[in-house]
Design a protein around this motif. Structure first.
Motif, PDB file in Angstrom:
ATOM      1  N   GLN A  41      18.092  40.249 121.914  1.00 26.28           N
ATOM      2  CA  GLN A  41      17.792  39.938 123.317  1.00 26.28           C
ATOM      3  C   GLN A  41      18.303  38.547 123.681  1.00 26.28           C
ATOM      4  N   SER A  44      22.299  38.631 123.707  1.00 30.50           N
ATOM      5  CA  SER A  44      22.878  39.487 124.744  1.00 30.50           C
ATOM      6  C   SER A  44      22.286  39.216 126.128  1.00 30.50           C
ATOM      7  N   THR A  46      19.362  39.989 127.263  1.00 30.58           N
ATOM      8  CA  THR A  46      18.583  41.125 127.749  1.00 30.58           C
ATOM      9  C   THR A  46      17.120  40.829 127.489  1.00 30.58           C
ATOM     10  N   SER A  48      13.072  42.832 126.686  1.00 30.27           N
ATOM     11  CA  SER A  48      12.161  43.968 126.561  1.00 30.27           C
ATOM     12  C   SER A  48      10.764  43.455 126.264  1.00 30.27           C
TER      13      SER A  48
END
Length: 232
Positions: A41, A44, A46, A48
């Motif tokens: 995460q 990249s 990103t 969650s």
């Protein structure tokens, strides 16, 4: 032929992190996968929340396996999700003894400054703790987006110095930022130079109350008819 069958290895099935969590979120065997996913995460850019909360819960059952570096990264990512309450949700799962470590006390202070809109204090504190926050790419940009969100709740027209302080950008960098916002986000720059310039933010139900829908106008008729017998 039979010998080939004996030596043939069973195919290994790979699962995504989401599938691992769905099948058995309390299985300690998935802990390394979740830790790797936190690092993924970060690299990249990103995010969650569900996977991170799952990891923090597993740490509660396996405290000796806890990585404070991973926990710190989770909290930084949660700060970047403001105004969502992710930071508080994550912090609730972290033992108090861990929260007392210096890096976590710093992150808690940063969270408090953001929640209370004390953006100048936030940037000052973040500057002292670059080794924590700069380990996660995109941190500064995420907080700037949150700062703009906070300003849009209050201002229709924001003075240039107020904006500069809130997003921690000045000079030519601020000029370029304003040009981008004007071209892509509907901002309007009033004529003026330097500190006297005003920036008109896009209309919303927060800075233009007249745009807010009247909830009374949206009450279904059947709900109103149910009230009449009670009033009678």
């Amino acid at each position: 032929m039979s010998r080939e069958r004996e030596t043939r290895k069973p195919q290994q099935v790979s699962y995504t992190v989401e599938q691992l969590i769905a099948v058995n979120p309390y299985n300690p065997d998935i802990l390394p996968d979740l830790e790797n996913y936190v690092n993924e995460q970060v690299s990249s850019q990103t995010y969650s929340l569900d996977a991170n909360l799952c990891l923090l819960r597993l740490y509660q059952f396996e405290p000796e396996r806890m990585s404070t570096q991973i926990v710190a990264r989770i909290l930084v990512k949660a700060l970047m999700a403001m105004p969502a309450p992710d930071f508080s949700l994550c912090l609730f799962l972290i033992p108090e003894r861990v929260q007392m470590e210096e890096q976590f006390k710093t992150l808690i202070v940063l969270s408090h400054y953001l929640e209370t809109g004390r953006l100048r204090q936030f940037w000052d504190e973040a500057a002292k703790s670059r080794h924590i926050v700069e380990s996660v790419p995109g941190f500064e940009q995420a907080i700037q987006s949150y700062a703009i969100h906070v300003l849009s709740l209050t201002y229709q027209k924001v003075p240039r110095p107020v904006l500069a302080e809130a997003i921690n950008i000045e000079g030519l960098s601020l000029d370029k930022f304003l040009e981008h916002q004007e071209a892509n986000c509907g901002w309007i720059l009033e004529k003026g130079h330097g500190r006297g310039q005003l920036i008109i933010l896009p209309h919303s139900e927060f800075n233009h109350p007249e745009l807010k829908k009247n909830t009374a106008d949206n009450i279904p008729l059947e709900h109103i008819t149910r009230i009449f017998p009670i009033l009678g």
